[in-house]
Design a protein around this motif. Structure first.
Motif, PDB file in Angstrom:
ATOM      1  N   UNK A   1       0.821  -1.213   0.000  1.00 16.94           N
ATOM      2  CA  UNK A   1       0.000   0.000   0.000  1.00 16.94           C
ATOM      3  C   UNK A   1       0.856   1.266   0.000  1.00 16.94           C
ATOM      4  N   UNK A   2       1.848   1.312   0.888  1.00 21.17           N
ATOM      5  CA  UNK A   2       2.625   2.537   1.077  1.00 21.17           C
ATOM      6  C   UNK A   2       4.111   2.391   0.747  1.00 21.17           C
ATOM      7  N   UNK A   3       4.541   1.204   0.376  1.00 23.04           N
ATOM      8  CA  UNK A   3       5.969   0.959   0.201  1.00 23.04           C
ATOM      9  C   UNK A   3       6.653   1.887  -0.781  1.00 23.04           C
ATOM     10  N   UNK A   4       5.973   2.260  -1.875  1.00 17.92           N
ATOM     11  CA  UNK A   4       6.587   3.094  -2.906  1.00 17.92           C
ATOM     12  C   UNK A   4       6.176   4.558  -2.801  1.00 17.92           C
ATOM     13  N   UNK A   5       5.398   4.888  -1.768  1.00 15.06           N
ATOM     14  CA  UNK A   5       4.983   6.271  -1.565  1.00 15.06           C
ATOM     15  C   UNK A   5       6.058   7.048  -0.807  1.00 15.06           C
ATOM     16  N   UNK A   6       6.184   8.349  -1.106  1.00 13.88           N
ATOM     17  CA  UNK A   6       7.081   9.199  -0.328  1.00 13.88           C
ATOM     18  C   UNK A   6       6.493   9.339   1.074  1.00 13.88           C
ATOM     19  N   UNK A   7       7.272   8.968   2.086  1.00 13.07           N
ATOM     20  CA  UNK A   7       6.706   8.914   3.436  1.00 13.07           C
ATOM     21  C   UNK A   7       6.232  10.280   3.923  1.00 13.07           C
ATOM     22  N   UNK A   8       6.847  11.369   3.456  1.00 13.09           N
ATOM     23  CA  UNK A   8       6.448  12.707   3.903  1.00 13.09           C
ATOM     24  C   UNK A   8       5.116  13.142   3.309  1.00 13.09           C
ATOM     25  N   UNK A   9       4.640  12.431   2.292  1.00 11.01           N
ATOM     26  CA  UNK A   9       3.404  12.826   1.614  1.00 11.01           C
ATOM     27  C   UNK A   9       2.204  11.981   2.018  1.00 11.01           C
ATOM     28  N   UNK A  10       2.405  10.973   2.873  1.00 14.66           N
ATOM     29  CA  UNK A  10       1.290  10.118   3.312  1.00 14.66           C
ATOM     30  C   UNK A  10       0.579  10.819   4.463  1.00 14.66           C
ATOM     31  N   UNK A  11      -0.706  11.058   4.315  1.00 12.75           N
ATOM     32  CA  UNK A  11      -1.472  11.827   5.287  1.00 12.75           C
ATOM     33  C   UNK A  11      -1.944  10.965   6.457  1.00 12.75           C
ATOM     34  N   UNK A  12      -2.143  11.577   7.637  1.00 12.35           N
ATOM     35  CA  UNK A  12      -2.693  10.836   8.775  1.00 12.35           C
ATOM     36  C   UNK A  12      -4.003  10.142   8.425  1.00 12.35           C
ATOM     37  N   UNK A  13      -4.847  10.806   7.623  1.00 14.93           N
ATOM     38  CA  UNK A  13      -6.126  10.215   7.224  1.00 14.93           C
ATOM     39  C   UNK A  13      -5.916   8.915   6.449  1.00 14.93           C
ATOM     40  N   UNK A  14      -4.884   8.879   5.602  1.00 15.85           N
ATOM     41  CA  UNK A  14      -4.610   7.668   4.830  1.00 15.85           C
ATOM     42  C   UNK A  14      -4.176   6.534   5.746  1.00 15.85           C
ATOM     43  N   UNK A  15      -3.336   6.856   6.720  1.00 14.80           N
ATOM     44  CA  UNK A  15      -2.912   5.835   7.682  1.00 14.80           C
ATOM     45  C   UNK A  15      -4.113   5.337   8.491  1.00 14.80           C
ATOM     46  N   UNK A  16      -4.996   6.267   8.894  1.00 13.95           N
ATOM     47  CA  UNK A  16      -6.178   5.867   9.652  1.00 13.95           C
ATOM     48  C   UNK A  16      -7.042   4.903   8.841  1.00 13.95           C
ATOM     49  N   UNK A  17      -7.271   5.228   7.577  1.00  9.66           N
ATOM     50  CA  UNK A  17      -8.075   4.345   6.724  1.00  9.66           C
ATOM     51  C   UNK A  17      -7.413   2.979   6.567  1.00  9.66           C
TER      52      UNK A  17
ATOM     53  N   UNK B   1      -4.908  -7.474  16.751  1.00  7.43           N
ATOM     54  CA  UNK B   1      -3.573  -7.601  17.351  1.00  7.43           C
ATOM     55  C   UNK B   1      -2.492  -7.248  16.334  1.00  7.43           C
ATOM     56  N   UNK B   2      -2.621  -7.796  15.133  1.00  7.69           N
ATOM     57  CA  UNK B   2      -1.646  -7.528  14.074  1.00  7.69           C
ATOM     58  C   UNK B   2      -1.656  -6.046  13.710  1.00  7.69           C
ATOM     59  N   UNK B   3      -2.842  -5.456  13.666  1.00  9.41           N
ATOM     60  CA  UNK B   3      -2.945  -4.031  13.357  1.00  9.41           C
ATOM     61  C   UNK B   3      -2.187  -3.200  14.385  1.00  9.41           C
ATOM     62  N   UNK B   4      -2.343  -3.547  15.667  1.00 11.12           N
ATOM     63  CA  UNK B   4      -1.630  -2.813  16.704  1.00 11.12           C
ATOM     64  C   UNK B   4      -0.124  -2.919  16.557  1.00 11.12           C
ATOM     65  N   UNK B   5       0.351  -4.107  16.219  1.00 15.72           N
ATOM     66  CA  UNK B   5       1.797  -4.295  16.024  1.00 15.72           C
ATOM     67  C   UNK B   5       2.296  -3.495  14.823  1.00 15.72           C
ATOM     68  N   UNK B   6       1.558  -3.586  13.709  1.00 19.50           N
ATOM     69  CA  UNK B   6       1.971  -2.884  12.494  1.00 19.50           C
ATOM     70  C   UNK B   6       1.957  -1.374  12.718  1.00 19.50           C
ATOM     71  N   UNK B   7       0.934  -0.877  13.403  1.00 22.54           N
ATOM     72  CA  UNK B   7       0.873   0.554  13.700  1.00 22.54           C
ATOM     73  C   UNK B   7       2.102   0.986  14.507  1.00 22.54           C
ATOM     74  N   UNK B   8       2.497   0.172  15.462  1.00 22.21           N
ATOM     75  CA  UNK B   8       3.667   0.508  16.290  1.00 22.21           C
ATOM     76  C   UNK B   8       4.949   0.523  15.456  1.00 22.21           C
TER      77      UNK B   8
END
Length: 411
Positions: A143-159, A171-178
């Protein structure tokens, strides 16, 4: 295919992939000065023919095929023709674009996450490291591997995290978020990011109840102890459960323990820092009951390096689900887990007047920093007395010989 069979230009993808090499290298025109070059060894690449300011013709490489597809080669050629029309040096602009592409590639979230992983890798066991990078590769990088990290919005991460919630992998979501949050922390502290877009998202995401810490009540404990003592399916697992109860060790510390860590004559279990959650050496005093269980266990598995060798591969430990599955068989699924015995030990010892610092040292809960000045044998004498009392107390509970009341016992 042979180049004599080419029917149209620009060259079709099927022609690009199937053009056969000849004794000498040759070029086939794609259009507008772009050529496809085929070498005798089968190597293929793109070249643009252009006129220099002095009126002489020259060639500029556009990249190898198939890494550079037909569409990409035509795009790059169009950019260079624009540069030429504006009087720019195509070699210089090509290098500038290449540098920009390289910088962009280094600023993707995938690159940042792998850098974070590499900086932390030394602190993890091989299995842990494999799980972490595997989770990132499975869930995040597509999903985000090839995106510029400075351009990924909080809303996109939330979705993104909520999409993992909807899949039921909380559980996996919590680990990945961390993991992702820590990757952004690395960019921030190294001056490559101003803020962390994942900061604070946890307040609006689901958390799964800590089933790993499920434990029975004080009133239910005697029946559980009797059930463990009578576990009929595996003597090895029965002894593992008993040792987990008697020592208060983390399930992984016990399950992965080698016999070399135990000095049965001295009544001590010395766990090296590499196997400890806090990454520091820890000594566990062994009660008489724990030593009896270990002596019985050694008759069953003493020929192997590990206390609890796996069934199929004796060099690897028993499955991490073995003890919890056994508790489930005894009727305690969702009510008691291996880790929950640590909570029982902590609560029981504190309720009976044992000093907090002695209990915390036994469970290897000492804080980091000055408040947690710690060595592997902290309060060892007091803990030895405390854990022998605890083992005796558990035996009395199982036998139904404990009288309830107020206690004030100090170790």
């Amino acid at each position: 295919m042979k180049r004599s069979e080419i029917k149209r230009r620009p060259l079709a993808d099927t022609a690009l992939s199937s053009l056969e090499p000849e004794a000498a290298a040759y070029r086939e025109q794609d259009g507008q000065g772009l050529y496809f070059r085929v070498k005798p060894n089968g190597g293929k690449s793109w070249e643009l023919r252009y006129k220099k300011p002095d009126g002489k013709w020259s060639w500029i490489g556009m990249g190898a095929y198939p890494e550079v597809s037909g569409a990409l080669a035509r795009q790059k050629a169009a950019e260079l023709r624009t540069d030429l029309a504006e009087g720019k040096n195509p070699l210089a602009t090509k290098q500038a674009r290449k540098s920009a592409e390289l910088a962009a590639a280094n600023n993707t979230f995938g690159a940042l996450a792998r850098e974070w992983f590499d900086t932390r890798r030394h602190a993890w066991e091989d299995g842990t490291a494999k799980r972490i990078i595997g989770a990132l590769e499975l869930h995040v990088f597509p999903v985000f591997g090839k995106r510029l990290y400075a351009e990924i919005l909080p809303m996109e991460w939330m979705e993104f995290f909520r999409s993992m919630e909807q899949k039921g992998i909380i559980d996996q979501m919590g680990n990945v978020r961390r993991y992702c949050k820590e990757a952004y922390d690395l960019a921030r502290v190294t001056g490559r990011a101003v803020f962390n877009p994942i900061e604070g998202l946890h307040k609006f995401l689901k958390t799964k109840p800590a089933e790993n810490y499920a434990h029975v009540s004080t009133d239910e404990l005697p029946a559980l102890l009797r059930a463990i003592n009578g576990y009929p399916h595996s003597h090895i697992v029965r002894l593992g459960l008993r040792l987990m109860v008697l020592t208060g060790a983390r399930p992984s510390e016990l399950r992965e323990a080698p016999w070399s860590e135990f000095d049965l004559d001295a009544g001590l279990w010395s766990i090296p820092a590499a196997r400890m959650k806090k990454r520091r050496d820890h000594v566990v005093p062994l009660s008489r009951q724990a030593l009896e269980a270990l002596t019985e266990l050694r008759k069953l598995t003493g020929a192997y390096p590990l206390l609890f060798p796996g069934r199929n591969d004796r060099t690897k430990p028993l499955s991490n689900m073995a003890f919890n599955m056994a508790l489930g068989r005894l009727g305690y699924r969702g009510r008691q887990t291996g880790h929950g015995f640590r909570h029982i030990a902590s609560t029981t010892l504190r309720e009976h007047g044992f000093a907090k610092e002695h209990v915390e040292a036994q469970l290897s809960h000492a804080e980091d920093g000055v408040a947690g000045v710690y060595n592997k044998a902290t309060y060892l004498e007091q803990r030895t007395t405390m854990m022998q009392w605890y083992a005796d107390h558990l035996d009395k509970l199982a036998a139904g010989n404990v009288v309830k009341g107020q206690f004030s016992k100090k170790a």
